[in-house]
Design an enzyme around this catalytic site. Structure first.
Site, PDB file in Angstrom:
ATOM      1  N   GLU A 270       0.823  -1.213   0.000  1.00 60.36           N
ATOM      2  CA  GLU A 270       0.000   0.000   0.000  1.00 60.36           C
ATOM      3  C   GLU A 270       0.856   1.262   0.000  1.00 60.36           C
ATOM      4  OE1 GLU A 270      -2.216  -0.229   3.577  1.00 60.36           O
ATOM      5  OE2 GLU A 270      -3.268  -2.061   3.053  1.00 60.36           O
ATOM      6  N   PRO A 271       1.545   1.581  -1.076  1.00 58.87           N
ATOM      7  CA  PRO A 271       2.297   2.832  -1.092  1.00 58.87           C
ATOM      8  C   PRO A 271       1.373   4.039  -1.064  1.00 58.87           C
ATOM      9  CG  PRO A 271       2.194   1.915  -3.295  1.00 58.87           C
ATOM     10  CD  PRO A 271       1.591   0.879  -2.362  1.00 58.87           C
ATOM     11  N   ARG A 273       2.866   7.727   0.396  1.00 58.41           N
ATOM     12  CA  ARG A 273       3.839   8.804   0.272  1.00 58.41           C
ATOM     13  C   ARG A 273       4.709   8.653  -0.991  1.00 58.41           C
ATOM     14  NH1 ARG A 273       5.793  11.646   4.395  1.00 58.41           N
ATOM     15  NH2 ARG A 273       5.085  10.056   5.865  1.00 58.41           N
ATOM     16  N   ARG A 309       3.192  19.880   8.392  1.00 61.20           N
ATOM     17  CA  ARG A 309       4.162  18.822   8.687  1.00 61.20           C
ATOM     18  C   ARG A 309       5.417  19.321   9.409  1.00 61.20           C
ATOM     19  NH1 ARG A 309       6.647  15.993   5.473  1.00 61.20           N
ATOM     20  NH2 ARG A 309       6.507  14.027   6.601  1.00 61.20           N
ATOM     21  N   CYS A 339       0.332  33.383  14.477  1.00 62.76           N
ATOM     22  CA  CYS A 339       0.881  33.932  15.718  1.00 62.76           C
ATOM     23  C   CYS A 339       1.332  32.804  16.650  1.00 62.76           C
ATOM     24  CB  CYS A 339      -0.167  34.812  16.393  1.00 62.76           C
ATOM     25  SG  CYS A 339       0.493  35.758  17.778  1.00 62.76           S
ATOM     26  N   TYR A 368       0.385  14.128   2.613  1.00 56.37           N
ATOM     27  CA  TYR A 368      -0.074  14.712   3.868  1.00 56.37           C
ATOM     28  C   TYR A 368       0.119  16.226   3.893  1.00 56.37           C
ATOM     29  CZ  TYR A 368       0.400   9.779   4.785  1.00 56.37           C
ATOM     30  OH  TYR A 368       0.323   8.410   4.672  1.00 56.37           O
TER      31      TYR A 368
END
Length: 423
Positions: A270-271, A273, A309, A339, A368
């Site tokens: 299940e690739p 990324r 990320r 901020c 992601y």
């Protein structure tokens, strides 16, 4: 399409003239996804595992254009939530080909999966807790299930993604044979599933393969000849840093097959990324350059609401100056308008010196990136433009303030339609 495309795409490999034109036309911050590159990455991966059933892990990027591209390339889809199941089907996936990996699933998710399975018996539901299977049975579901195994070995680029040793994920290894015998009486047990972690590169490959070998041995113990598949998840990484080398997928394929050994059941992978990360960049405009005794601080219009990320995982994302790549390089800190001191993309990073109104590109944003985009500080989420076959098109329009506040106004809030400047 050939799978001989370069195994990694660096920021400098993008067409800076095209990126500048897209930013001028659509504004910033802007996500730009190259669908041709996504398809190339999938084909390269699938070619390294010719005997495996390769599914795309949708959670990396559920954009409809990405899902449609991968379905057209021959990928099936693995989903980790009800919404991903729905989006996969809307993109054209056959529900009978879907796999749903349920992690502490809310009732609504299980309701949907059970109803979907009643009409589409090819759906597979993977459970990582005994409760999940009991709750499925209570909903009248008796179809295809797989057991998510916790192999006790975690790998990956950050402790928050080393799922193979996190008690949240999967059934403890030693409990699987007993559970398998029980589930065979109640469902159609078709597989085992495990996922050691995410972002696996060369240094993690040995541990990753140890986890694979451990799960393969467990499959033989519970009867691999009675299983349709053993799913070893994804986790294969891409080089985010410029000095990191990409995985040689042919070598990875050999190592994985060696770790698996003889197995009657089909291998699933299940690739996520690996397929989408280097297929997308974020374009952002410089609005502030501030010299301080500690650093040259470069302010941009992207933020942790655009790409979380770096704040969440301390992730490195390459940054290039699209407007002036030939300028002298100097160390800078690049941050957004939020901020909080967490809203920083890099510190002390060598970049061709940015000036106000320069366009910067933040690389490897496909995995992601948009998935974790948010509305912190009431920032509308950015647009996303796709490149495919030399053409470009908007696949997600830019949100407006009207989008940000609509759910409040539609709830009957006494402010009604009095919101000002919402467009």
């Amino acid at each position: 399409m050939s799978h001989s495309s370069p195994p990694v795409r660096r920021v400098a490999d993008w067409d800076f003239d095209q990126l500048s034109s897209l930013a001028a036309e659509h504004g910033t911050p802007l996500y730009v996804v190259d669908l041709d590159r996504v398809a190339e990455n999938y084909e390269r991966f699938a070619s390294a595992f010719p005997d495996a059933h390769v599914m795309y892990a949708a959670k990396a990027h559920t954009g409809r254009a990405v899902l449609e591209t991968l379905l057209d390339a021959g990928a099936d889809i693995e989903c980790a939530a009800r919404g991903e199941l729905q989006r996969a089907i809307q993109a054209g996936a056959d529900p009978d080909t879907l796999q749903y990996t349920a992690v502490n699933p809310p009732d609504a998710d299980l309701d949907y999966a059970a109803e979907l399975g009643a009409d589409h018996p090819g759906l597979t539901v993977t459970g990582g807790a005994r409760d999940t299977f009991d709750r499925l049975e209570a909903r009248g579901y008796d179809g295809r299930v797989a057991i998510r195994v916790n192999p006790g070995i975690g790998t990956g680029h950050h402790e928050k993604v080393a799922t193979g040793k996190d008690a949240k994920f999967g059934i403890p290894y030693d409990e699987v044979p007993e559970l398998a015998a029980d589930l065979r009486e109640r469902f159609d047990l078709v597989g085992l599933h495990a996922h050691a972690g995410s972002g696996v590169l060369h240094d993690d490959l040995e541990d990753h393969c140890r986890a694979i070998a451990k799960v393969a041995e467990l499959a033989r113990e519970v009867g691999d000849s009675d299983l349709a598949f053993v799913d070893f998840g994804g986790g294969f990484g891409v080089p985010y840093r410029e000095d990191e080398e990409p995985l040689d997928m042919e070598v990875v394929g050999e190592k994985v097959r060696e770790a698996v050994g003889d197995l009657d059941a089909q291998i699933k992978l299940e690739p996520g990324r690996y397929v989408v990360a280097d297929g997308e960049v974020i374009l952002t405009e410089v609005n502030t350059v501030k010299e301080t005794p500690e650093a040259t601080v470069v302010g941009v219009d992207a933020s942790l609401a655009t790409l979380i990320r770096p704040a969440m995982f301390d992730s490195y994302h390459p940054i290039g100056n699209v407007s002036a790549p030939e300028r002298a390089v100097e160390p800078v800190a690049v941050g957004g308008p939020c901020c909080t001191s967490a809203d920083v993309f890099c510190t002390d990073r060598p970049v061709a010196r940015p000036e106000r109104e320069d366009l910067l590109a933040i690389g490897n944003a496909g995995a992601y990136g948009y998935e974790l985009a948010n509305q912190f500080h009431s920032q509308p989420r950015p647009a996303e433009v796709a490149i495919e076959g030399g053409e470009t098109r908007v696949v997600r329009r830019r949100e407006t303030m009207d989008d940000v506040t609509r759910v409040e106004r539609e709830s009957g809030d006494r402010a009604g339609d009095a919101a000002a400047g919402d467009r």
